[in-house]
Design an enzyme around this catalytic site. Structure first.
Site, PDB file in Angstrom:
ATOM      1  CE  LYS A 105      -4.485   0.813   0.206  1.00 57.60           C
ATOM      2  NZ  LYS A 105      -5.573  -0.072  -0.262  1.00 57.60           N
TER       3      LYS A 105
HETATM    4  P1  NAD Z   1     -12.826   8.063  -2.501  1.00 56.61           P
HETATM    5  O1  NAD Z   1     -11.766   9.056  -2.229  1.00 56.61           O
HETATM    6  O2  NAD Z   1     -13.307   7.872  -3.886  1.00 56.61           O
HETATM    7  O3  NAD Z   1     -14.105   8.369  -1.589  1.00 56.61           O
HETATM    8  C1  NAD Z   1     -13.993   8.462  -0.196  1.00 56.61           C
HETATM    9  C2  NAD Z   1     -15.315   8.937   0.377  1.00 56.61           C
HETATM   10  O4  NAD Z   1     -15.165   8.999   1.806  1.00 56.61           O
HETATM   11  C3  NAD Z   1     -15.695  10.351  -0.075  1.00 56.61           C
HETATM   12  O5  NAD Z   1     -17.102  10.457  -0.132  1.00 56.61           O
HETATM   13  C4  NAD Z   1     -15.128  11.221   1.042  1.00 56.61           C
HETATM   14  O6  NAD Z   1     -15.765  12.483   1.146  1.00 56.61           O
HETATM   15  C5  NAD Z   1     -15.432  10.342   2.243  1.00 56.61           C
HETATM   16  N1  NAD Z   1     -14.588  10.643   3.405  1.00 56.61           N
HETATM   17  C6  NAD Z   1     -13.296  11.047   3.424  1.00 56.61           C
HETATM   18  N2  NAD Z   1     -12.906  11.256   4.694  1.00 56.61           N
HETATM   19  C7  NAD Z   1     -13.970  10.957   5.469  1.00 56.61           C
HETATM   20  C8  NAD Z   1     -14.190  10.981   6.853  1.00 56.61           C
HETATM   21  N3  NAD Z   1     -13.236  11.369   7.698  1.00 56.61           N
HETATM   22  N4  NAD Z   1     -15.419  10.592   7.321  1.00 56.61           N
HETATM   23  C9  NAD Z   1     -16.388  10.204   6.469  1.00 56.61           C
HETATM   24  N5  NAD Z   1     -16.248  10.193   5.145  1.00 56.61           N
HETATM   25  C10 NAD Z   1     -15.047  10.557   4.660  1.00 56.61           C
HETATM   26  O7  NAD Z   1     -12.276   6.687  -1.897  1.00 56.61           O
HETATM   27  P2  NAD Z   1     -12.733   5.215  -2.269  1.00 56.61           P
HETATM   28  O8  NAD Z   1     -11.846   4.730  -3.349  1.00 56.61           O
HETATM   29  O9  NAD Z   1     -14.206   5.185  -2.418  1.00 56.61           O
HETATM   30  O10 NAD Z   1     -12.318   4.405  -0.960  1.00 56.61           O
HETATM   31  C11 NAD Z   1     -13.188   4.297   0.159  1.00 56.61           C
HETATM   32  C12 NAD Z   1     -12.748   3.115   1.025  1.00 56.61           C
HETATM   33  O11 NAD Z   1     -12.779   1.922   0.232  1.00 56.61           O
HETATM   34  C13 NAD Z   1     -11.340   3.203   1.586  1.00 56.61           C
HETATM   35  O12 NAD Z   1     -11.316   2.633   2.873  1.00 56.61           O
HETATM   36  C14 NAD Z   1     -10.521   2.358   0.634  1.00 56.61           C
HETATM   37  O13 NAD Z   1      -9.349   1.844   1.208  1.00 56.61           O
HETATM   38  C15 NAD Z   1     -11.515   1.263   0.326  1.00 56.61           C
HETATM   39  N6  NAD Z   1     -11.223   0.559  -0.927  1.00 56.61           N
HETATM   40  C16 NAD Z   1     -11.156   1.236  -2.111  1.00 56.61           C
HETATM   41  C17 NAD Z   1     -10.898   0.532  -3.268  1.00 56.61           C
HETATM   42  C18 NAD Z   1     -10.887   1.188  -4.618  1.00 56.61           C
HETATM   43  O14 NAD Z   1     -10.820   0.453  -5.616  1.00 56.61           O
HETATM   44  N7  NAD Z   1     -10.984   2.486  -4.730  1.00 56.61           N
HETATM   45  C19 NAD Z   1     -10.646  -0.858  -3.222  1.00 56.61           C
HETATM   46  C20 NAD Z   1     -10.731  -1.511  -1.999  1.00 56.61           C
HETATM   47  C21 NAD Z   1     -11.016  -0.777  -0.863  1.00 56.61           C
END
Ligand code: NAD
Length: 415
Positions: A105
Protein backbone atom coordinates in the site's frame (compact mmCIF):
# COMPACT_ATOMS: atom_id res chain seq x y z
CA UNK A 1 -9.44 9.65 22.86
CA UNK A 2 -6.42 8.06 21.18
CA UNK A 3 -7.21 6.29 17.90
CA UNK A 4 -6.62 2.52 18.03
CA UNK A 5 -3.61 1.64 15.88
CA UNK A 6 -4.75 0.25 12.53
CA UNK A 7 -1.68 -1.99 12.41
CA UNK A 8 -2.41 -3.39 15.87
CA UNK A 9 -5.99 -4.11 14.77
CA UNK A 10 -4.82 -6.12 11.77
CA UNK A 11 -2.23 -7.94 13.88
CA UNK A 12 -4.97 -8.85 16.34
CA UNK A 13 -7.13 -10.29 13.54
CA UNK A 14 -4.07 -12.11 12.14
CA UNK A 15 -3.29 -13.76 15.49
CA UNK A 16 -6.88 -14.86 16.02
CA UNK A 17 -6.77 -16.70 12.69
CA UNK A 18 -3.19 -17.97 13.21
CA UNK A 19 -4.31 -19.45 16.53
CA UNK A 20 -7.10 -21.46 14.89
CA UNK A 21 -4.72 -22.54 12.12
CA UNK A 22 -2.23 -23.63 14.75
CA UNK A 23 0.40 -21.70 12.81
CA UNK A 24 3.94 -22.26 14.19
CA UNK A 25 5.53 -19.27 15.88
CA UNK A 26 8.34 -18.95 13.30
CA UNK A 27 5.76 -18.74 10.52
CA UNK A 28 3.76 -16.10 12.38
CA UNK A 29 6.84 -13.98 12.94
CA UNK A 30 7.76 -14.30 9.27
CA UNK A 31 4.33 -13.33 7.96
CA UNK A 32 3.27 -10.55 10.26
CA UNK A 33 5.76 -7.79 9.48
CA UNK A 34 6.31 -5.99 6.15
CA UNK A 35 9.13 -6.88 3.77
CA UNK A 36 10.00 -3.22 3.17
CA UNK A 37 8.76 0.22 4.20
CA UNK A 38 9.87 3.40 2.57
CA UNK A 39 9.15 6.95 3.66
CA UNK A 40 9.82 9.77 1.24
CA UNK A 41 9.49 13.52 1.36
CA UNK A 42 7.22 14.93 -1.34
CA UNK A 43 7.87 18.64 -1.92
CA UNK A 44 5.19 20.59 -3.77
CA UNK A 45 5.46 24.19 -5.01
CA UNK A 46 1.88 25.38 -4.61
CA UNK A 47 0.14 27.68 -7.08
CA UNK A 48 0.41 30.54 -4.58
CA UNK A 49 4.20 30.17 -4.50
CA UNK A 50 4.65 28.53 -1.10
CA UNK A 51 6.47 25.22 -0.71
CA UNK A 52 4.61 22.39 1.03
CA UNK A 53 6.39 19.25 2.18
CA UNK A 54 4.37 16.06 2.49
CA UNK A 55 5.25 12.60 3.77
CA UNK A 56 4.78 9.74 1.33
CA UNK A 57 4.93 6.01 2.02
CA UNK A 58 5.11 2.71 0.20
CA UNK A 59 4.88 -0.38 2.36
CA UNK A 60 5.51 -3.72 0.70
CA UNK A 61 4.13 -6.34 3.01
CA UNK A 62 4.52 -9.70 1.30
CA UNK A 63 5.36 -11.03 -2.17
CA UNK A 64 5.68 -14.76 -1.57
CA UNK A 65 2.67 -15.49 -3.85
CA UNK A 66 3.35 -12.84 -6.49
CA UNK A 67 4.26 -9.18 -7.04
CA UNK A 68 3.32 -6.68 -4.34
CA UNK A 69 -0.06 -5.10 -5.12
CA UNK A 70 -2.00 -2.30 -3.48
CA UNK A 71 -3.47 1.17 -3.82
CA UNK A 72 -2.16 4.65 -3.15
CA UNK A 73 -4.12 6.83 -0.75
CA UNK A 74 -4.10 10.63 -0.50
CA UNK A 75 -5.71 11.53 2.82
CA UNK A 76 -4.81 13.58 5.91
CA UNK A 77 -4.91 10.40 8.06
CA UNK A 78 -2.68 8.34 5.73
CA UNK A 79 0.28 7.87 8.06
CA UNK A 80 2.77 5.01 8.28
CA UNK A 81 0.65 3.06 10.75
CA UNK A 82 -2.36 3.21 8.43
CA UNK A 83 -0.41 2.33 5.29
CA UNK A 84 1.32 -0.55 7.08
CA UNK A 85 -2.04 -1.99 8.14
CA UNK A 86 -3.51 -1.55 4.66
CA UNK A 87 -0.49 -3.27 3.06
CA UNK A 88 -0.95 -6.27 5.31
CA UNK A 89 -4.69 -6.44 4.51
CA UNK A 90 -3.76 -6.57 0.81
CA UNK A 91 -1.60 -9.66 1.41
CA UNK A 92 -4.51 -11.52 3.01
CA UNK A 93 -7.00 -10.20 0.42
CA UNK A 94 -5.06 -11.29 -2.67
CA UNK A 95 -4.39 -14.69 -1.08
CA UNK A 96 -8.01 -15.11 0.03
CA UNK A 97 -9.26 -14.49 -3.50
CA UNK A 98 -6.56 -16.71 -5.02
CA UNK A 99 -4.90 -13.98 -7.09
CA UNK A 100 -1.21 -14.59 -7.85
CA UNK A 101 -0.24 -11.35 -6.12
CA UNK A 102 1.11 -10.12 -2.80
CA UNK A 103 0.26 -7.10 -0.68
CA UNK A 104 1.43 -3.47 -0.54
CA UNK A 105 0.00 0.00 0.00
CA UNK A 106 1.09 3.58 -0.52
CA UNK A 107 -0.01 6.91 0.78
CA UNK A 108 0.71 10.60 0.94
CA UNK A 109 -0.39 12.49 4.05
CA UNK A 110 -2.22 15.32 2.35
CA UNK A 111 -5.73 16.64 1.82
CA UNK A 112 -6.42 16.31 -1.92
CA UNK A 113 -9.49 18.53 -1.56
CA UNK A 114 -7.16 21.48 -0.86
CA UNK A 115 -5.13 20.94 -4.02
CA UNK A 116 -5.83 22.15 -7.55
CA UNK A 117 -5.68 19.59 -10.37
CA UNK A 118 -2.26 20.77 -11.56
CA UNK A 119 -0.95 20.55 -7.97
CA UNK A 120 -2.26 16.98 -7.65
CA UNK A 121 -0.51 16.12 -10.89
CA UNK A 122 2.82 17.57 -9.67
CA UNK A 123 2.47 15.79 -6.33
CA UNK A 124 1.77 12.46 -8.07
CA UNK A 125 4.73 12.85 -10.41
CA UNK A 126 7.14 13.67 -7.56
CA UNK A 127 5.83 10.78 -5.43
CA UNK A 128 6.12 8.41 -8.42
CA UNK A 129 9.72 9.49 -9.01
CA UNK A 130 10.54 8.85 -5.38
CA UNK A 131 9.11 5.33 -5.33
CA UNK A 132 9.93 4.44 -8.94
CA UNK A 133 12.84 2.21 -7.99
CA UNK A 134 10.71 -0.05 -5.80
CA UNK A 135 7.65 -0.38 -8.04
CA UNK A 136 7.50 -2.26 -11.34
CA UNK A 137 5.18 -4.46 -13.42
CA UNK A 138 6.64 -7.71 -12.02
CA UNK A 139 7.53 -6.28 -8.67
CA UNK A 140 4.99 -3.86 -7.19
CA UNK A 141 1.86 -2.61 -8.94
CA UNK A 142 -0.01 0.39 -7.46
CA UNK A 143 -3.73 1.21 -7.94
CA UNK A 144 -6.22 3.86 -6.78
CA UNK A 145 -7.48 4.17 -3.21
CA UNK A 146 -9.04 7.00 -1.21
CA UNK A 147 -8.26 10.40 -2.67
CA UNK A 148 -6.80 9.01 -5.91
CA UNK A 149 -8.52 7.91 -9.13
CA UNK A 150 -7.91 6.83 -12.71
CA UNK A 151 -6.42 10.24 -13.59
CA UNK A 152 -3.89 9.87 -10.76
CA UNK A 153 -2.95 6.44 -12.15
CA UNK A 154 -2.53 7.93 -15.65
CA UNK A 155 -0.03 10.48 -14.29
CA UNK A 156 1.78 7.72 -12.39
CA UNK A 157 1.99 5.57 -15.52
CA UNK A 158 3.29 8.51 -17.56
CA UNK A 159 5.92 9.46 -15.00
CA UNK A 160 7.11 5.87 -14.68
CA UNK A 161 7.34 5.66 -18.50
CA UNK A 162 9.78 8.60 -18.56
CA UNK A 163 12.23 6.55 -16.51
CA UNK A 164 11.51 2.98 -17.61
CA UNK A 165 9.74 3.25 -20.99
CA UNK A 166 6.09 2.51 -21.83
CA UNK A 167 4.87 0.05 -19.17
CA UNK A 168 1.09 0.23 -18.70
CA UNK A 169 1.09 -2.89 -16.51
CA UNK A 170 3.02 -1.03 -13.79
CA UNK A 171 -0.25 0.37 -12.45
CA UNK A 172 -3.94 -0.57 -12.52
CA UNK A 173 -7.10 1.49 -12.27
CA UNK A 174 -6.05 3.52 -15.32
CA UNK A 175 -8.58 5.28 -17.57
CA UNK A 176 -10.14 3.14 -20.32
CA UNK A 177 -8.45 5.42 -22.89
CA UNK A 178 -5.05 4.56 -21.45
CA UNK A 179 -4.95 0.77 -21.14
CA UNK A 180 -7.49 0.60 -18.31
CA UNK A 181 -9.99 -2.24 -17.96
CA UNK A 182 -13.70 -2.10 -18.46
CA UNK A 183 -15.40 -2.51 -15.11
CA UNK A 184 -12.43 -1.41 -12.95
CA UNK A 185 -13.83 1.97 -11.86
CA UNK A 186 -17.00 0.40 -10.49
CA UNK A 187 -15.38 -2.92 -9.42
CA UNK A 188 -15.09 -2.33 -5.67
CA UNK A 189 -18.63 -1.05 -5.24
CA UNK A 190 -19.93 -3.68 -7.66
CA UNK A 191 -18.14 -6.41 -5.71
CA UNK A 192 -19.53 -5.05 -2.45
CA UNK A 193 -23.08 -5.32 -3.82
CA UNK A 194 -22.39 -8.87 -5.10
CA UNK A 195 -21.17 -9.97 -1.66
CA UNK A 196 -24.22 -8.37 -0.05
CA UNK A 197 -26.45 -10.20 -2.52
CA UNK A 198 -24.79 -13.53 -1.71
CA UNK A 199 -24.92 -12.99 2.02
CA UNK A 200 -28.52 -11.86 2.08
CA UNK A 201 -29.48 -14.96 0.06
CA UNK A 202 -27.76 -16.98 2.74
CA UNK A 203 -28.95 -15.25 5.88
CA UNK A 204 -32.55 -15.03 4.83
CA UNK A 205 -33.68 -12.80 7.68
CA UNK A 206 -32.50 -9.85 5.53
CA UNK A 207 -33.39 -10.26 1.85
CA UNK A 208 -31.63 -7.73 -0.38
CA UNK A 209 -34.91 -6.61 -1.97
CA UNK A 210 -36.24 -3.83 0.19
CA UNK A 211 -33.32 -4.00 2.67
CA UNK A 212 -32.63 -0.58 4.15
CA UNK A 213 -28.97 0.27 3.58
CA UNK A 214 -26.89 3.11 5.08
CA UNK A 215 -23.60 3.88 3.35
CA UNK A 216 -20.81 5.97 4.86
CA UNK A 217 -18.66 7.50 2.10
CA UNK A 218 -19.98 8.46 -1.31
CA UNK A 219 -16.78 8.31 -3.32
CA UNK A 220 -15.75 5.62 -5.77
CA UNK A 221 -16.73 2.68 -3.57
CA UNK A 222 -19.81 4.11 -1.84
CA UNK A 223 -21.30 5.53 -5.02
CA UNK A 224 -21.03 2.28 -7.01
CA UNK A 225 -22.11 0.13 -4.07
CA UNK A 226 -25.21 2.33 -3.81
CA UNK A 227 -25.84 2.17 -7.56
CA UNK A 228 -25.63 -1.64 -7.78
CA UNK A 229 -27.64 -2.11 -4.57
CA UNK A 230 -30.30 0.19 -5.97
CA UNK A 231 -30.42 -2.01 -9.10
CA UNK A 232 -30.89 -5.03 -6.80
CA UNK A 233 -33.92 -3.21 -5.34
CA UNK A 234 -32.35 -2.53 -1.96
CA UNK A 235 -33.40 0.77 -0.43
CA UNK A 236 -30.45 3.12 0.12
CA UNK A 237 -31.63 5.29 3.03
CA UNK A 238 -28.44 7.22 3.85
CA UNK A 239 -25.18 8.29 2.21
CA UNK A 240 -22.42 10.64 3.35
CA UNK A 241 -19.13 12.26 2.42
CA UNK A 242 -16.46 13.77 4.65
CA UNK A 243 -18.70 16.75 5.50
CA UNK A 244 -21.75 14.75 6.63
CA UNK A 245 -24.66 12.72 5.37
CA UNK A 246 -28.29 12.69 4.29
CA UNK A 247 -31.05 10.34 5.38
CA UNK A 248 -34.52 9.45 4.23
CA UNK A 249 -36.10 6.37 5.86
CA UNK A 250 -38.20 5.88 2.71
CA UNK A 251 -35.10 5.72 0.47
CA UNK A 252 -32.97 8.32 -1.34
CA UNK A 253 -33.47 9.15 -5.05
CA UNK A 254 -30.04 7.90 -6.15
CA UNK A 255 -30.47 9.05 -9.76
CA UNK A 256 -30.43 12.62 -8.44
CA UNK A 257 -27.28 12.06 -6.37
CA UNK A 258 -24.88 10.08 -8.56
CA UNK A 259 -23.34 13.18 -10.15
CA UNK A 260 -22.52 14.79 -6.81
CA UNK A 261 -19.03 13.27 -6.32
CA UNK A 262 -18.03 14.01 -9.93
CA UNK A 263 -19.16 17.61 -9.57
CA UNK A 264 -17.39 17.82 -6.19
CA UNK A 265 -20.73 18.67 -4.57
CA UNK A 266 -21.38 17.66 -0.97
CA UNK A 267 -24.35 15.35 -0.45
CA UNK A 268 -25.75 17.74 2.15
CA UNK A 269 -26.38 20.21 -0.68
CA UNK A 270 -29.27 17.89 -1.59
CA UNK A 271 -32.37 19.46 -0.03
CA UNK A 272 -34.91 16.68 -0.01
CA UNK A 273 -33.56 14.62 2.94
CA UNK A 274 -32.67 14.97 6.62
CA UNK A 275 -29.09 15.87 7.47
CA UNK A 276 -27.05 13.57 9.68
CA UNK A 277 -23.45 13.59 10.86
CA UNK A 278 -21.12 10.76 9.87
CA UNK A 279 -21.33 9.47 13.44
CA UNK A 280 -25.14 9.51 13.39
CA UNK A 281 -25.24 7.72 10.04
CA UNK A 282 -23.52 4.68 11.54
CA UNK A 283 -26.18 4.42 14.23
CA UNK A 284 -29.26 4.81 12.02
CA UNK A 285 -32.09 2.30 12.02
CA UNK A 286 -31.36 0.13 8.98
CA UNK A 287 -30.80 -3.51 8.00
CA UNK A 288 -27.39 -3.17 6.40
CA UNK A 289 -24.57 -0.78 7.20
CA UNK A 290 -21.81 -0.24 4.64
CA UNK A 291 -18.85 1.78 5.90
CA UNK A 292 -17.15 2.89 2.65
CA UNK A 293 -14.83 5.69 3.75
CA UNK A 294 -12.03 5.71 6.31
CA UNK A 295 -10.89 3.13 8.85
CA UNK A 296 -11.52 2.95 12.60
CA UNK A 297 -15.04 4.42 12.59
CA UNK A 298 -16.74 1.69 14.65
CA UNK A 299 -15.04 1.36 18.01
CA UNK A 300 -15.86 0.48 21.60
CA UNK A 301 -17.31 4.02 21.85
CA UNK A 302 -20.20 3.48 19.44
CA UNK A 303 -20.41 -0.27 18.67
CA UNK A 304 -23.26 -0.92 21.08
CA UNK A 305 -25.38 1.75 19.36
CA UNK A 306 -25.14 0.19 15.88
CA UNK A 307 -28.64 -0.88 14.88
CA UNK A 308 -27.97 -2.60 11.54
CA UNK A 309 -28.19 -6.40 11.64
CA UNK A 310 -25.27 -6.80 9.25
CA UNK A 311 -22.19 -4.70 8.52
CA UNK A 312 -20.36 -5.04 5.23
CA UNK A 313 -16.88 -3.51 5.34
CA UNK A 314 -16.45 -1.83 1.96
CA UNK A 315 -13.83 0.42 3.57
CA UNK A 316 -10.61 -1.10 4.82
CA UNK A 317 -10.48 -1.54 8.58
CA UNK A 318 -13.64 0.37 9.56
CA UNK A 319 -14.19 -1.74 12.72
CA UNK A 320 -11.55 -1.80 15.44
CA UNK A 321 -10.84 -4.93 17.47
CA UNK A 322 -12.67 -3.63 20.53
CA UNK A 323 -15.61 -2.52 18.39
CA UNK A 324 -15.76 -5.95 16.78
CA UNK A 325 -15.92 -7.76 20.13
CA UNK A 326 -18.98 -5.72 21.12
CA UNK A 327 -20.71 -6.24 17.77
CA UNK A 328 -20.10 -10.00 17.79
CA UNK A 329 -21.41 -10.23 21.37
CA UNK A 330 -24.58 -8.53 20.19
CA UNK A 331 -24.96 -11.11 17.41
CA UNK A 332 -24.29 -8.70 14.55
CA UNK A 333 -23.07 -10.20 11.29
CA UNK A 334 -19.76 -8.72 10.13
CA UNK A 335 -18.54 -9.30 6.60
CA UNK A 336 -14.84 -8.38 6.48
CA UNK A 337 -13.04 -5.91 4.22
CA UNK A 338 -10.74 -8.50 2.66
CA UNK A 339 -13.82 -10.20 1.24
CA UNK A 340 -16.30 -7.35 0.74
CA UNK A 341 -14.04 -4.89 -1.08
CA UNK A 342 -11.93 -7.48 -2.94
CA UNK A 343 -13.70 -6.66 -6.22
CA UNK A 344 -11.26 -3.77 -6.71
CA UNK A 345 -8.10 -5.84 -6.65
CA UNK A 346 -9.75 -8.67 -8.59
CA UNK A 347 -10.49 -6.39 -11.54
CA UNK A 348 -7.10 -4.70 -11.09
CA UNK A 349 -5.62 -8.15 -11.59
CA UNK A 350 -7.69 -8.55 -14.78
CA UNK A 351 -6.37 -5.19 -15.98
CA UNK A 352 -2.78 -6.28 -15.32
CA UNK A 353 -3.38 -9.54 -17.22
CA UNK A 354 -4.93 -7.67 -20.16
CA UNK A 355 -1.99 -5.24 -20.28
CA UNK A 356 0.52 -8.09 -20.25
CA UNK A 357 -1.44 -9.92 -22.97
CA UNK A 358 -1.99 -6.68 -24.90
CA UNK A 359 -5.57 -7.83 -25.34
CA UNK A 360 -8.83 -6.23 -24.18
CA UNK A 361 -11.62 -8.10 -22.41
CA UNK A 362 -15.28 -7.18 -22.89
CA UNK A 363 -17.13 -5.79 -19.85
CA UNK A 364 -19.30 -8.93 -19.77
CA UNK A 365 -16.20 -11.11 -19.39
CA UNK A 366 -14.77 -8.91 -16.64
CA UNK A 367 -18.05 -8.97 -14.71
CA UNK A 368 -18.60 -12.70 -15.13
CA UNK A 369 -15.09 -13.49 -13.85
CA UNK A 370 -15.48 -10.99 -11.00
CA UNK A 371 -18.71 -12.62 -9.88
CA UNK A 372 -17.29 -16.13 -10.22
CA UNK A 373 -14.30 -15.36 -7.98
CA UNK A 374 -16.30 -13.42 -5.40
CA UNK A 375 -19.07 -16.01 -5.08
CA UNK A 376 -16.55 -18.83 -4.76
CA UNK A 377 -14.57 -16.90 -2.14
CA UNK A 378 -17.71 -15.96 -0.23
CA UNK A 379 -18.81 -19.60 -0.07
CA UNK A 380 -15.39 -20.76 1.05
CA UNK A 381 -15.32 -18.22 3.89
CA UNK A 382 -18.91 -18.93 4.92
CA UNK A 383 -18.28 -22.68 5.02
CA UNK A 384 -15.08 -22.36 7.05
CA UNK A 385 -16.71 -19.95 9.50
CA UNK A 386 -19.45 -22.48 10.09
CA UNK A 387 -17.06 -25.42 10.33
CA UNK A 388 -14.75 -23.70 12.81
CA UNK A 389 -17.57 -21.87 14.60
CA UNK A 390 -15.77 -18.60 14.13
CA UNK A 391 -16.45 -15.17 12.67
CA UNK A 392 -16.43 -14.47 8.94
CA UNK A 393 -13.36 -12.26 9.46
CA UNK A 394 -11.35 -14.95 11.20
CA UNK A 395 -12.36 -17.47 8.55
CA UNK A 396 -11.35 -15.10 5.74
CA UNK A 397 -7.98 -14.43 7.38
CA UNK A 398 -7.49 -18.19 7.86
CA UNK A 399 -7.96 -18.87 4.15
CA UNK A 400 -5.57 -16.06 3.19
CA UNK A 401 -2.92 -16.82 5.78
CA UNK A 402 -2.88 -20.52 4.99
CA UNK A 403 -2.10 -19.83 1.32
CA UNK A 404 0.72 -17.39 2.12
CA UNK A 405 2.12 -19.82 4.70
CA UNK A 406 2.11 -22.60 2.11
CA UNK A 407 4.01 -20.41 -0.39
CA UNK A 408 6.49 -19.47 2.35
CA UNK A 409 7.12 -23.11 3.13
CA UNK A 410 7.41 -24.13 -0.52
CA UNK A 411 9.91 -21.37 -1.26
CA UNK A 412 12.00 -22.63 1.61
CA UNK A 413 12.04 -19.40 3.59
CA UNK A 414 11.86 -21.16 6.93
CA UNK A 415 14.58 -23.71 6.22
P1 NAD B 1 -12.83 8.06 -2.50
O1 NAD B 1 -11.77 9.06 -2.23
O2 NAD B 1 -13.31 7.87 -3.89
O3 NAD B 1 -14.11 8.37 -1.59
C1 NAD B 1 -13.99 8.46 -0.20
C2 NAD B 1 -15.31 8.94 0.38
O4 NAD B 1 -15.16 9.00 1.81
C3 NAD B 1 -15.70 10.35 -0.07
O5 NAD B 1 -17.10 10.46 -0.13
C4 NAD B 1 -15.13 11.22 1.04
O6 NAD B 1 -15.76 12.48 1.15
C5 NAD B 1 -15.43 10.34 2.24
N1 NAD B 1 -14.59 10.64 3.40
C6 NAD B 1 -13.30 11.05 3.42
N2 NAD B 1 -12.91 11.26 4.69
C7 NAD B 1 -13.97 10.96 5.47
C8 NAD B 1 -14.19 10.98 6.85
N3 NAD B 1 -13.24 11.37 7.70
N4 NAD B 1 -15.42 10.59 7.32
C9 NAD B 1 -16.39 10.20 6.47
N5 NAD B 1 -16.25 10.19 5.14
C10 NAD B 1 -15.05 10.56 4.66
O7 NAD B 1 -12.28 6.69 -1.90
P2 NAD B 1 -12.73 5.21 -2.27
O8 NAD B 1 -11.85 4.73 -3.35
O9 NAD B 1 -14.21 5.19 -2.42
O10 NAD B 1 -12.32 4.41 -0.96
C11 NAD B 1 -13.19 4.30 0.16
C12 NAD B 1 -12.75 3.11 1.03
O11 NAD B 1 -12.78 1.92 0.23
C13 NAD B 1 -11.34 3.20 1.59
O12 NAD B 1 -11.32 2.63 2.87
C14 NAD B 1 -10.52 2.36 0.63
O13 NAD B 1 -9.35 1.84 1.21
C15 NAD B 1 -11.52 1.26 0.33
N6 NAD B 1 -11.22 0.56 -0.93
C16 NAD B 1 -11.16 1.24 -2.11
C17 NAD B 1 -10.90 0.53 -3.27
C18 NAD B 1 -10.89 1.19 -4.62
O14 NAD B 1 -10.82 0.45 -5.62
N7 NAD B 1 -10.98 2.49 -4.73
C19 NAD B 1 -10.65 -0.86 -3.22
C20 NAD B 1 -10.73 -1.51 -2.00
C21 NAD B 1 -11.02 -0.78 -0.86
Amino acid sequence: MKRESATENVKHFFHKAAELLDLPDDMRRTLINPYREITVEVPLRRNDGRLDLYNGYRVQHNNFRGPFKGGIRYHPTADLDDVRALASLMTWKTALTGLPLGGAKGGVTCDPRELETNELEKLTRVFTDKISLVIGPRHDIPAPDMGTDSQTMAWLMDEYAKIHGHTPEVVTGKPIGLNGSFGRTEATGHGTALVIEQATNDFDQIPVTGAKVAIQGFGNVGLYAATFLDQMKAQVVAVSDYAGGIYNPKGLPLDQLTDFPVQRRLVQEFDDADQVTNEELLELECDILVPAAIGGVITEQNADRIQAAAIFEAANGPITRSGEDILLDKGKLIFPDILVNAGGVIVSYFEWVQNIQEFTWELSQVNAELKRILVKTYQQVRQLAEEKKTSMRTAAFMVGIEKVAEATQLRGYLN
